[in-house]
Design a protein around this motif. Structure first.
Motif, short mmCIF file in Angstrom:
data_model
loop_
_atom_site.label_atom_id
_atom_site.label_comp_id
_atom_site.label_asym_id
_atom_site.label_seq_id
_atom_site.Cartn_x
_atom_site.Cartn_y
_atom_site.Cartn_z
N HIS A 143 7.97 148.54 -17.33
CA HIS A 143 9.07 147.71 -16.82
C HIS A 143 10.39 147.94 -17.57
O HIS A 143 11.00 147.00 -18.07
CB HIS A 143 8.68 146.24 -16.92
N PRO A 144 10.88 149.18 -17.66
CA PRO A 144 12.15 149.43 -18.34
C PRO A 144 13.33 148.87 -17.54
O PRO A 144 13.18 148.46 -16.38
CB PRO A 144 12.21 150.97 -18.40
N GLY A 159 10.32 136.79 -9.65
CA GLY A 159 11.74 136.56 -9.82
C GLY A 159 12.33 137.23 -11.05
O GLY A 159 13.54 137.49 -11.10
N HIS A 160 11.50 137.53 -12.04
CA HIS A 160 11.99 138.18 -13.25
C HIS A 160 12.51 139.58 -12.93
O HIS A 160 13.38 140.10 -13.64
CB HIS A 160 10.87 138.25 -14.29
N SER A 161 12.00 140.19 -11.87
CA SER A 161 12.49 141.51 -11.46
C SER A 161 13.84 141.42 -10.77
O SER A 161 14.58 142.40 -10.72
CB SER A 161 11.47 142.16 -10.52
N LEU A 162 14.18 140.25 -10.24
CA LEU A 162 15.39 140.09 -9.44
C LEU A 162 16.62 139.76 -10.27
O LEU A 162 17.75 139.78 -9.77
CB LEU A 162 15.19 138.98 -8.39
N ARG A 165 9.51 147.26 -10.27
CA ARG A 165 8.91 147.11 -11.59
C ARG A 165 9.94 147.10 -12.72
O ARG A 165 9.59 146.92 -13.88
CB ARG A 165 7.89 148.22 -11.83
N PHE A 166 11.22 147.25 -12.41
CA PHE A 166 12.25 147.37 -13.44
C PHE A 166 12.86 146.00 -13.75
O PHE A 166 13.19 145.23 -12.85
CB PHE A 166 13.32 148.36 -12.99
N ILE A 167 13.05 145.72 -15.05
CA ILE A 167 13.47 144.40 -15.53
C ILE A 167 14.66 144.55 -16.48
O ILE A 167 14.66 145.41 -17.37
CB ILE A 167 12.33 143.68 -16.27
N THR A 168 15.66 143.69 -16.31
CA THR A 168 16.83 143.74 -17.18
C THR A 168 16.48 143.41 -18.63
O THR A 168 15.65 142.53 -18.91
CB THR A 168 17.93 142.78 -16.70
N ILE A 178 8.64 139.64 -20.20
CA ILE A 178 7.58 140.36 -19.51
C ILE A 178 6.33 140.47 -20.40
O ILE A 178 5.20 140.34 -19.92
CB ILE A 178 8.08 141.75 -19.07
N SER A 179 6.53 140.70 -21.69
CA SER A 179 5.40 140.66 -22.62
C SER A 179 4.71 139.30 -22.57
O SER A 179 3.47 139.21 -22.57
CB SER A 179 5.86 140.92 -24.05
N LEU A 180 5.51 138.25 -22.51
CA LEU A 180 4.94 136.90 -22.45
C LEU A 180 4.18 136.68 -21.15
O LEU A 180 3.19 135.95 -21.12
CB LEU A 180 6.04 135.85 -22.61
N ASN A 181 4.65 137.29 -20.05
CA ASN A 181 3.91 137.18 -18.79
C ASN A 181 2.50 137.74 -18.93
O ASN A 181 1.52 137.15 -18.48
CB ASN A 181 4.64 137.94 -17.68
#
Length: 621
Positions: free
Chosen positions: A105-106, A371-374, A428-431, A452-455
């Motif tokens: 998830h870069p 929503g974390h991806s958005l 799959r990409f996350i800020t 994302i680690s916490l997810n």
């Protein structure tokens, strides 16, 4: 500028100085006998209780606040009972959650060509409506620091930290102050055993779509947000602009230099500025409907006005979710498959008192974290003429820091910006704003955490089985090798998964689901679409008060339903901001002169409240 804002805030301290620390504590206010409901159900009341009690007349406690999460599949704990999964099928350790985050998830920007950032923001608001997983607490309800790697032994037995990998590109492996191994903090969520067996988790919110995010999930929170004369508590800047959320100096997570944060039915309303904006909009919706009812039906008591306004606001909320939001998330085929299509007219008669509305742990801890991806790194703002307001607000600068929101017109600017600016695509990409800087103290380097680690860590904490099990549950072929994922997952994502997981049966649900290709016409892949579809199917079918219901005791009339069915989120936003009254016809869709033009607010279908006018008779005049 910052000093002026803080001085202005201090000069306008709220008259109601409420201690809202209990909003974050399931072990205090929510379990107080004065906060919950009990006793016989009122068979003839058209109004929901705040706690969800008596929604189901045969099982009054079903779906109430502090119920356990439900499960689609049996739990998968390391010891079969309680310990988070840490071992791969080979017997080696599972990949570190941070390694999964940085590898799969870069931060790569792919702006959506279809939808605005409001999809993300509404998704978070909706998430907070039906899920709130309380964490374990320390002495006198303190929040223990689980950042030290040995905190499980030295701080709290429910601490569950995980190490920062030695080759991490951002976080240092060792704490510069102590020289010891550095870890990410993680606290296990509160266990809620109601029977012998494996560990289950508590949901502090009601699972029903009952507006608890606005009105509170228990009677104590409700009394904090409920104002006078049928309205919700609010505050204002004193300049004639529309009201804001109420403020408090006792918010337990507040980082504002002024010491003031907002509060609402859900204690996370101040988490970031976009979320505060949508909370503010729905506060205004309730109060404007209440005020209109006072004119329309002057004989109604404040109590009746409040309950009728709440009942209508919840119906509007439900309609927006199923009419506008879910079709974009799931696509039309999935709506049909899961029975999520709304009726164009008439009533819904499929209420099932035998089904469970309780939120699925797979939904709350994995599938609905899409929503974390958005998220974008910045919260965009537009002025009355839809021109950018500079500088934009960095997401990291608004985590529980609300002082900037006392700037005149900023709620309007955020509402316009979020409803007219592209979100990040669902992929799959996350800020890095949430993978490196979440809840960061901007004055101290490396104090942020990785969402994302916490997810991943949270899903293991909840005993959620691997991704492959849910593929099989959702009628996809169970993968024997990584290459078998090719029916739903792009080759580049398979390559990344293969790089860190030894076996396809080790893949965690969140990264597995988020890497899938999207459903036709939707945003999510088939596995997450399945879990989300099941959840929202139950939220409709298991709700006795569902707004389309044919039940004449709790339902609306045909004319009232026809008015509710007119409403869109664009109209709701447009009617509840200051400034120029225009907006794009669909606030969820990218602006387009041909398909989604900017229109006058008055041109959008409006809610006519005349069907709510109480008819006079010989006894009332």
């Amino acid at each position: 500028m910052e000093g002026l804002i803080q001085n202005r805030i201090r000069q306008r301290q709220p008259q109601l100085n409420i201690d809202i620390s209990d909003l974050f504590s399931a072990t205090s206010s929510a379990t107080d006998s004065n906060c919950s409901d009990s006793g016989p159900c009122d068979l003839y009341s058209p109004y929901r209780t705040i706690t969800g009690y008596c929604n189901n007349l045969k099982q009054p406690n079903l779906g109430t606040t502090l119920s356990n999460f439900n499960r689609l599949l049996p739990s998968a704990y390391e010891d079969g009972i309680s310990e988070p999964r840490i071992t791969a099928v080979s017997g080696d350790p599972l990949p570190n959650p941070r390694t999964i985050s940085t590898t799969v998830h870069p931060d790569v920007t792919h702006l959506s060509t279809r939808y605005t950032l409001l999809v993300m923001q509404f998704a978070q608001f909706l998430d907070h409506e039906i899920t709130f997983t309380p964490l374990n607490q320390g002495f006198q309800e303190s929040i223990p620091s689980c950042r030290p790697c040995d905190s499980k032994q030295t701080v709290h037995p429910e601490c569950n930290p995980f190490q920062i990998p030695p080759d991490d590109y951002f976080f240092p492996q060792f704490n510069s102050t102590t020289g010891k191994q550095a870890c990410f903090p993680s606290m296990r969520t509160l266990a809620g055993q109601t029977y012998l067996g494996s560990r289950e988790q508590v949901n502090q919110n009601t699972p029903y779509l009952d507006g608890s995010v606005i009105y509170g999930e228990n009677n104590c929170v409700f009394q904090m947000v409920k104002g006078e004369n049928g309205r919700l508590n609010s505050s204002d800047l004193g300049d004639g602009s529309k009201e804001l959320l109420p403020r408090t100096a006792t918010h337990p997570k507040c980082k504002s230099p002024s010491g003031l944060c907002f509060y609402a039915g859900d204690g996370r309303a101040s988490e970031q500025a976009g979320l505060t904006m949508i909370h503010t909009i729905f506060l205004r919706v309730h109060n404007s409907i209440n005020d209109a009812f006072q004119v329309l039906n002057p004989s109604w008591s404040a109590h009746k006005r409040f309950n009728e306004a709440r009942r209508l606001v919840v119906a509007i909320f439900q309609h927006i979710i199923y009419n506008e939001f879910l079709p974009r998330i799931l696509g039309e085929d999935a709506l049909e498959n899961f029975g999520l299509r709304l009726l164009y007219d008439g009533f819904y008669d499929k209420y099932d008192p035998t089904c469970s509305p309780d939120t699925l742990t797979e939904f709350g801890a994995a599938a609905y974290r899409i929503g974390h991806s958005l998220l974008r790194a910045e919260i965009p703002m537009l002025d009355n003429n839809f021109k950018p307001v500079c500088p934009p607000l960095l997401l990291r600068d608004s985590f529980f820091d609300t002082d900037i929101l006392f700037t005149p017109n900023i709620i309007d600017h955020i509402a316009r910006g979020i409803s007219a600016t592209p979100m990040e695509d669902l992929d799959r990409f996350i800020t890095e704003e949430v993978t490196n800087h979440l809840f960061e103290n901007t004055k101290i380097p490396f104090t942020g955490v990785d969402l994302i680690s916490l997810n991943v860590q949270r899903a293991r904490d909840h005993g959620i089985p691997p991704f492959n099990d849910y593929r099989e549950y959702c009628n996809l072929n169970r993968a024997d090798t990584f290459d078998d994922l090719a029916d739903t997952t792009p080759a580049d994502a398979i390559k990344q998964l293969k790089q860190i997981y030894q076996s396809v049966d080790d893949i965690d649900l969140f990264p597995g689901g988020l890497t899938e290709s999207r459903l036709p016409g939707g945003l999510v892949g088939p596995t997450f679409g399945c879990i989300i579809g099941i959840q929202f199917s139950r939220l409709r079918q298991c709700d006795r008060f569902w707004y389309e219901t044919s039940d004449h005791v709790v339902g609306f009339t045909k004319k009232q339903l026809a008015e509710i069915r007119k409403i869109t989120l664009s109209k709701i936003i447009c009617d509840n901001i200051d400034g120029n009254n225009d907006i794009h016809a669909s606030a969820f869709d990218i602006p387009s002169d041909s398909t989604n033009p900017r229109v006058a607010c008055d041109s959008l279908p409006a809610l006519d409240l005349s069907p709510w006018k109480e008819k006079k008779n010989k006894y009332t005049g």
